[in-house]
Scaffold this motif. Structure first.
Motif, short mmCIF file in Angstrom:
data_model
loop_
_atom_site.label_atom_id
_atom_site.label_comp_id
_atom_site.label_asym_id
_atom_site.label_seq_id
_atom_site.Cartn_x
_atom_site.Cartn_y
_atom_site.Cartn_z
N VAL A 282 6.39 86.67 21.34
CA VAL A 282 7.04 85.38 21.21
C VAL A 282 6.56 84.50 22.36
N THR A 283 6.01 83.34 22.04
CA THR A 283 5.51 82.40 23.05
C THR A 283 6.39 81.16 23.04
N SER A 284 6.75 80.67 24.24
CA SER A 284 7.56 79.46 24.33
C SER A 284 7.09 78.61 25.51
N GLU A 285 7.44 77.34 25.46
CA GLU A 285 7.11 76.40 26.53
C GLU A 285 8.39 75.78 27.06
N ARG B 123 4.81 78.23 30.68
CA ARG B 123 4.76 78.90 29.39
C ARG B 123 5.19 80.33 29.59
N SER B 124 5.96 80.85 28.65
CA SER B 124 6.37 82.25 28.74
C SER B 124 5.95 82.99 27.48
N LYS B 125 5.63 84.27 27.67
CA LYS B 125 5.21 85.13 26.56
C LYS B 125 6.01 86.43 26.67
N THR B 126 6.72 86.77 25.60
CA THR B 126 7.54 87.97 25.57
C THR B 126 7.00 88.93 24.53
N THR B 127 6.75 90.16 24.97
CA THR B 127 6.31 91.23 24.08
C THR B 127 7.22 92.42 24.32
N GLY B 128 8.03 92.76 23.33
CA GLY B 128 8.96 93.87 23.48
C GLY B 128 9.97 93.59 24.57
N ASN B 129 9.94 94.36 25.66
CA ASN B 129 10.88 94.18 26.76
C ASN B 129 10.23 93.57 28.00
N LYS B 130 9.02 93.06 27.88
CA LYS B 130 8.31 92.47 29.02
C LYS B 130 8.09 90.98 28.79
N THR B 131 8.27 90.18 29.85
CA THR B 131 8.09 88.73 29.77
C THR B 131 7.21 88.29 30.93
N GLU B 132 6.26 87.39 30.66
CA GLU B 132 5.42 86.78 31.69
C GLU B 132 5.61 85.28 31.64
N ALA B 133 5.71 84.65 32.80
CA ALA B 133 5.77 83.20 32.89
C ALA B 133 4.53 82.72 33.63
N ARG B 134 3.87 81.71 33.08
CA ARG B 134 2.64 81.17 33.66
C ARG B 134 2.74 79.67 33.82
N SER B 135 2.08 79.15 34.84
CA SER B 135 2.03 77.71 35.08
C SER B 135 1.14 77.06 34.02
N PRO B 136 1.16 75.72 33.92
CA PRO B 136 0.30 75.05 32.94
C PRO B 136 -1.19 75.38 33.12
N MET C 86 5.61 84.87 37.34
CA MET C 86 6.50 86.02 37.47
C MET C 86 6.41 86.90 36.24
N LYS C 87 6.85 88.15 36.42
CA LYS C 87 6.94 89.12 35.32
C LYS C 87 8.34 89.68 35.33
N SER C 88 8.88 89.95 34.16
CA SER C 88 10.17 90.62 34.09
C SER C 88 10.10 91.74 33.07
N LYS C 89 10.89 92.78 33.31
CA LYS C 89 10.93 93.94 32.43
C LYS C 89 12.37 94.38 32.29
N THR C 90 12.80 94.60 31.06
CA THR C 90 14.16 95.03 30.78
C THR C 90 14.14 96.48 30.34
N THR C 91 14.95 97.29 31.00
CA THR C 91 15.12 98.69 30.60
C THR C 91 16.62 98.96 30.57
N GLY C 92 17.10 99.40 29.42
CA GLY C 92 18.53 99.67 29.28
C GLY C 92 19.33 98.40 29.48
N ASN C 93 20.16 98.38 30.51
CA ASN C 93 20.96 97.20 30.80
C ASN C 93 20.55 96.53 32.11
N THR C 94 19.33 96.80 32.58
CA THR C 94 18.84 96.24 33.83
C THR C 94 17.55 95.46 33.61
N THR C 95 17.49 94.27 34.20
CA THR C 95 16.27 93.45 34.14
C THR C 95 15.74 93.28 35.56
#
Length: 83
Positions: free
Chosen positions: A25-28, A39-52, A58-67
């Protein structure tokens, strides 16, 4: 023959579920004036945010109930636990 038909039916039913979890899922995000902030791109439980320009912010990863949110170098910026 019955075993083969059952196996084929299971594979046909399981394939969409396996693919659904890895959908990208890609969003702006834009400012009120319309300027692109990131811009952010989410694949499964991982999200990346990039500048224009494409630089990783930044990167984020969700496992269980912790991000966990990490910087591009891998330093932990924030850990969020849901109750």
């Amino acid at each position: 023959m019955k075993k083969i038909a059952t196996l084929v039916a299971c594979l046909c039913l399981m394939a969409p579920y396996a693919h659904g979890g890895s959908e990208t899922v890609t969003s702006e995000t834009r400012s009120p004036s319309g300027k692109l902030l990131y811009r952010s791109k989410t694949t499964g439980n991982k999200t990346e945010a990039r500048s224009p320009s494409g630089k990783l912010l930044m990167k984020s990863k969700t496992t269980g109930n912790t991000t966990e949110v990490r910087s591009p170098s891998g330093k932990l910026l924030q850990r969020i636990k849901e109750k």
